[in-house]
Design a protein around this motif. Structure first.
Motif, PDB file in Angstrom:
ATOM      1  N   LEU A  81      -4.176  -3.839  13.737  1.00  0.00           N
ATOM      2  CA  LEU A  81      -5.563  -4.281  13.632  1.00  0.00           C
ATOM      3  C   LEU A  81      -6.233  -4.180  14.998  1.00  0.00           C
ATOM      4  O   LEU A  81      -5.749  -4.738  15.977  1.00  0.00           O
ATOM      5  CB  LEU A  81      -5.619  -5.711  13.120  1.00  0.00           C
ATOM      6  CG  LEU A  81      -7.011  -6.329  13.002  1.00  0.00           C
ATOM      7  CD1 LEU A  81      -7.842  -5.588  11.966  1.00  0.00           C
ATOM      8  CD2 LEU A  81      -6.899  -7.808  12.642  1.00  0.00           C
ATOM      9  N   PHE A  97      -9.567   1.657   2.232  1.00  0.00           N
ATOM     10  CA  PHE A  97      -9.530   2.400   3.484  1.00  0.00           C
ATOM     11  C   PHE A  97     -10.316   3.700   3.391  1.00  0.00           C
ATOM     12  O   PHE A  97     -10.417   4.316   2.328  1.00  0.00           O
ATOM     13  CB  PHE A  97      -8.088   2.769   3.837  1.00  0.00           C
ATOM     14  CG  PHE A  97      -7.249   1.623   4.329  1.00  0.00           C
ATOM     15  CD1 PHE A  97      -6.499   0.869   3.445  1.00  0.00           C
ATOM     16  CD2 PHE A  97      -7.183   1.322   5.676  1.00  0.00           C
ATOM     17  CE1 PHE A  97      -5.714  -0.178   3.888  1.00  0.00           C
ATOM     18  CE2 PHE A  97      -6.395   0.278   6.141  1.00  0.00           C
ATOM     19  CZ  PHE A  97      -5.663  -0.476   5.241  1.00  0.00           C
ATOM     20  N   SER A 124       4.035   6.007  15.431  1.00  0.00           N
ATOM     21  CA  SER A 124       5.070   5.113  14.889  1.00  0.00           C
ATOM     22  C   SER A 124       4.770   4.692  13.459  1.00  0.00           C
ATOM     23  O   SER A 124       5.632   4.158  12.770  1.00  0.00           O
ATOM     24  CB  SER A 124       5.183   3.852  15.748  1.00  0.00           C
ATOM     25  OG  SER A 124       4.014   3.058  15.625  1.00  0.00           O
ATOM     26  N   ARG A 125       3.530   4.948  13.002  1.00  0.00           N
ATOM     27  CA  ARG A 125       3.070   4.683  11.627  1.00  0.00           C
ATOM     28  C   ARG A 125       2.728   3.222  11.335  1.00  0.00           C
ATOM     29  O   ARG A 125       2.302   2.911  10.244  1.00  0.00           O
ATOM     30  CB  ARG A 125       4.101   5.177  10.592  1.00  0.00           C
ATOM     31  CG  ARG A 125       4.486   6.618  10.731  1.00  0.00           C
ATOM     32  CD  ARG A 125       3.288   7.493  10.603  1.00  0.00           C
ATOM     33  NE  ARG A 125       3.070   7.931   9.232  1.00  0.00           N
ATOM     34  CZ  ARG A 125       2.022   8.620   8.817  1.00  0.00           C
ATOM     35  NH1 ARG A 125       1.078   8.950   9.668  1.00  0.00           N
ATOM     36  NH2 ARG A 125       1.895   8.971   7.568  1.00  0.00           N
ATOM     37  N   GLN A 126       2.933   2.341  12.301  1.00  0.00           N
ATOM     38  CA  GLN A 126       2.570   0.945  12.033  1.00  0.00           C
ATOM     39  C   GLN A 126       1.079   0.751  12.194  1.00  0.00           C
ATOM     40  O   GLN A 126       0.492   1.147  13.192  1.00  0.00           O
ATOM     41  CB  GLN A 126       3.306   0.000  12.973  1.00  0.00           C
ATOM     42  CG  GLN A 126       2.945  -1.458  12.735  1.00  0.00           C
ATOM     43  CD  GLN A 126       3.955  -2.419  13.286  1.00  0.00           C
ATOM     44  OE1 GLN A 126       4.822  -2.036  14.065  1.00  0.00           O
ATOM     45  NE2 GLN A 126       3.857  -3.676  12.884  1.00  0.00           N
ATOM     46  N   MET A 127       0.451   0.151  11.228  1.00  0.00           N
ATOM     47  CA  MET A 127      -0.976  -0.115  11.255  1.00  0.00           C
ATOM     48  C   MET A 127      -1.236  -1.330  12.141  1.00  0.00           C
ATOM     49  O   MET A 127      -0.671  -2.401  11.928  1.00  0.00           O
ATOM     50  CB  MET A 127      -1.503  -0.418   9.844  1.00  0.00           C
ATOM     51  CG  MET A 127      -1.324   0.714   8.869  1.00  0.00           C
ATOM     52  SD  MET A 127      -2.502   2.013   9.154  1.00  0.00           S
ATOM     53  CE  MET A 127      -3.942   1.323   8.390  1.00  0.00           C
ATOM     54  N   PHE A 154       0.357  -5.517   9.293  1.00  0.00           N
ATOM     55  CA  PHE A 154       1.221  -4.568   8.608  1.00  0.00           C
ATOM     56  C   PHE A 154       2.609  -4.445   9.233  1.00  0.00           C
ATOM     57  O   PHE A 154       2.784  -4.623  10.445  1.00  0.00           O
ATOM     58  CB  PHE A 154       0.569  -3.172   8.625  1.00  0.00           C
ATOM     59  CG  PHE A 154      -0.570  -3.029   7.668  1.00  0.00           C
ATOM     60  CD1 PHE A 154      -1.830  -3.512   7.978  1.00  0.00           C
ATOM     61  CD2 PHE A 154      -0.381  -2.405   6.436  1.00  0.00           C
ATOM     62  CE1 PHE A 154      -2.893  -3.384   7.095  1.00  0.00           C
ATOM     63  CE2 PHE A 154      -1.434  -2.262   5.545  1.00  0.00           C
ATOM     64  CZ  PHE A 154      -2.686  -2.755   5.872  1.00  0.00           C
ATOM     65  N   GLY A 155       3.569  -4.094   8.366  1.00  0.00           N
ATOM     66  CA  GLY A 155       4.886  -3.730   8.823  1.00  0.00           C
ATOM     67  C   GLY A 155       4.916  -2.255   9.205  1.00  0.00           C
ATOM     68  O   GLY A 155       3.885  -1.563   9.136  1.00  0.00           O
ATOM     69  N   LYS A 172     -10.504   7.730   4.948  1.00  0.00           N
ATOM     70  CA  LYS A 172      -9.468   8.756   5.068  1.00  0.00           C
ATOM     71  C   LYS A 172      -8.899   8.848   6.494  1.00  0.00           C
ATOM     72  O   LYS A 172      -7.877   9.494   6.705  1.00  0.00           O
ATOM     73  CB  LYS A 172     -10.023  10.125   4.662  1.00  0.00           C
ATOM     74  CG  LYS A 172     -10.345  10.220   3.179  1.00  0.00           C
ATOM     75  CD  LYS A 172      -9.113  10.170   2.316  1.00  0.00           C
ATOM     76  CE  LYS A 172      -9.446  10.445   0.854  1.00  0.00           C
ATOM     77  NZ  LYS A 172      -8.254  10.303  -0.026  1.00  0.00           N
ATOM     78  N   LEU A 215      -7.352  -3.977   0.564  1.00  0.00           N
ATOM     79  CA  LEU A 215      -8.190  -3.306   1.543  1.00  0.00           C
ATOM     80  C   LEU A 215      -8.519  -1.916   1.003  1.00  0.00           C
ATOM     81  O   LEU A 215      -7.636  -1.214   0.509  1.00  0.00           O
ATOM     82  CB  LEU A 215      -7.456  -3.161   2.872  1.00  0.00           C
ATOM     83  CG  LEU A 215      -7.275  -4.434   3.709  1.00  0.00           C
ATOM     84  CD1 LEU A 215      -6.205  -4.227   4.763  1.00  0.00           C
ATOM     85  CD2 LEU A 215      -8.584  -4.832   4.362  1.00  0.00           C
ATOM     86  N   TYR A 243       0.842  -1.185   0.000  1.00  0.00           N
ATOM     87  CA  TYR A 243       0.000   0.000   0.000  1.00  0.00           C
ATOM     88  C   TYR A 243       0.881   1.240   0.000  1.00  0.00           C
ATOM     89  O   TYR A 243       1.967   1.249   0.580  1.00  0.00           O
ATOM     90  CB  TYR A 243      -0.900   0.028   1.240  1.00  0.00           C
ATOM     91  CG  TYR A 243      -1.912  -1.088   1.271  1.00  0.00           C
ATOM     92  CD1 TYR A 243      -1.570  -2.351   1.735  1.00  0.00           C
ATOM     93  CD2 TYR A 243      -3.206  -0.886   0.803  1.00  0.00           C
ATOM     94  CE1 TYR A 243      -2.495  -3.380   1.740  1.00  0.00           C
ATOM     95  CE2 TYR A 243      -4.143  -1.909   0.814  1.00  0.00           C
ATOM     96  CZ  TYR A 243      -3.768  -3.154   1.281  1.00  0.00           C
ATOM     97  OH  TYR A 243      -4.679  -4.174   1.275  1.00  0.00           O
ATOM     98  N   GLN A 294      -3.399   3.588  13.704  1.00  0.00           N
ATOM     99  CA  GLN A 294      -2.051   3.959  13.280  1.00  0.00           C
ATOM    100  C   GLN A 294      -1.514   5.027  14.228  1.00  0.00           C
ATOM    101  O   GLN A 294      -1.811   6.200  14.088  1.00  0.00           O
ATOM    102  CB  GLN A 294      -2.039   4.454  11.830  1.00  0.00           C
ATOM    103  CG  GLN A 294      -0.628   4.657  11.283  1.00  0.00           C
ATOM    104  CD  GLN A 294      -0.617   5.100   9.831  1.00  0.00           C
ATOM    105  OE1 GLN A 294      -1.394   5.943   9.417  1.00  0.00           O
ATOM    106  NE2 GLN A 294       0.300   4.524   9.047  1.00  0.00           N
ATOM    107  N   PHE A 316      -8.427   4.019  11.113  1.00  0.00           N
ATOM    108  CA  PHE A 316      -8.889   3.809   9.750  1.00  0.00           C
ATOM    109  C   PHE A 316      -9.911   2.672   9.716  1.00  0.00           C
ATOM    110  O   PHE A 316      -9.675   1.594  10.266  1.00  0.00           O
ATOM    111  CB  PHE A 316      -7.728   3.453   8.823  1.00  0.00           C
ATOM    112  CG  PHE A 316      -6.759   4.563   8.604  1.00  0.00           C
ATOM    113  CD1 PHE A 316      -5.618   4.683   9.375  1.00  0.00           C
ATOM    114  CD2 PHE A 316      -6.981   5.507   7.604  1.00  0.00           C
ATOM    115  CE1 PHE A 316      -4.717   5.709   9.186  1.00  0.00           C
ATOM    116  CE2 PHE A 316      -6.080   6.541   7.393  1.00  0.00           C
ATOM    117  CZ  PHE A 316      -4.950   6.644   8.188  1.00  0.00           C
ATOM    118  N   TYR A 360      -8.462  -0.241  11.877  1.00  0.00           N
ATOM    119  CA  TYR A 360      -7.031  -0.248  12.127  1.00  0.00           C
ATOM    120  C   TYR A 360      -6.663   1.026  12.866  1.00  0.00           C
ATOM    121  O   TYR A 360      -7.238   2.085  12.652  1.00  0.00           O
ATOM    122  CB  TYR A 360      -6.243  -0.306  10.813  1.00  0.00           C
ATOM    123  CG  TYR A 360      -6.132  -1.684  10.199  1.00  0.00           C
ATOM    124  CD1 TYR A 360      -7.077  -2.124   9.284  1.00  0.00           C
ATOM    125  CD2 TYR A 360      -5.081  -2.530  10.536  1.00  0.00           C
ATOM    126  CE1 TYR A 360      -6.973  -3.388   8.710  1.00  0.00           C
ATOM    127  CE2 TYR A 360      -4.967  -3.791   9.975  1.00  0.00           C
ATOM    128  CZ  TYR A 360      -5.921  -4.210   9.060  1.00  0.00           C
ATOM    129  OH  TYR A 360      -5.813  -5.461   8.498  1.00  0.00           O
TER     130      TYR A 360
END
Lengths: 112, 118
Positions: free
Chosen positions: B47, B108, B42-45, A103-104, B110, B106, A35, B39, B91, B37
């Motif tokens: 679940l 998503f 740290s930007r890691q998604m 996700f990573g 916004k 997926l 993504y 986020q 998200f 999800y």
């Protein structure tokens, strides 16, 4: 169990160059999806690989490509980089194609 | 094509209170998955919760629960007893059952930026 690992975490490239990003899925997971996340477009699906085959691709130009190896690791390549390719690229792995995605931490690509 | 809409760009809630994040979606399919999800910076998604459309019972994971209204195509997330660690972008995401994140990936929304006030 190790999570999804993406390398490198950060990358700065010059316009016109190409770049390769790597993703190691969770052990045993066979599906890997990519993504692109940008402030303007949000999260957009790039492509999915399952059993070393690209199963589907999102609405991105041919400059974006990828592959998956026999150990399920995946690489994503972007050629002829443009400023607009600056984004966070996220990789997600799933056990199979119909299971939830993990996700990573992403690769932050900056094109200058 | 499926679409996911999150109408709240930002929400703020006091610590320990309850907050509900909204999500609507559009699809012509009868069976699908919906996800929330998280986020963090740290930007890691991560679940948070998953709902299968064929299940009438709303999914629950500890302090997180959903209100799934299939006919209205609505999928809201309720966070009870909000904690400072809940602060993040949230998200809402849609997936077909044929792929679970594969065929079209997926889709998503916004996102909603959730702020927790101490």
């Amino acid at each position: 169990k190790a999570g999804v690992t993406q390398t490198p975490r950060y990358l700065i490239k010059t316009r016109g160059q190409q770049v390769t990003l790597s993703c190691s899925p969770i052990s045993g997971h066979r599906s890997v999806s990519w993504y692109q996340q940008t402030p303007g477009q949000g999260l957009q699906f790039l492509f999915e690989y399952f059993s070393e085959t690209q199963r589907n691709k999102g609405n991105f130009p041919g400059r974006f490509s990828g592959r998956q190896f026999s150990n399920s690791r995946s690489e994503m390549n972007v050629s002829t980089l443009e400023l607009g390719d600056s984004a966070l690229y996220l990789c997600a792995s799933s056990l199979y194609r119909n299971t939830e995605a993990f996700f990573g931490q992403g690769t932050r690509l900056t094109v200058v | 094509a499926q679409t996911v809409t999150q109408s709240q760009p930002e929400m703020s809630v006091q610590e320990a209170e309850t907050v509900t994040l909204s999500c609507t979606y559009d699809t012509s399919e009868s069976d699908y998955y919906l996800f929330w999800y998280k986020q963090p910076p740290s930007r890691q998604m991560i679940l948070v919760i998953r709902q299968e459309a064929y299940k009438q019972q709303n999914a629950t994971e500890n302090r997180f629960s959903v209100n799934f209204q299939k006919a209205a195509k609505s999928f809201s997330l309720k966070i009870s007893d909000s904690q400072l660690g809940d602060a993040a972008m949230y998200f809402c995401a849609y997936s077909t059952t044929n792929s679970g994140g594969g065929a079209d990936g997926l889709t998503f929304g916004k996102g909603t930026h959730l702020i927790i006030q101490p």
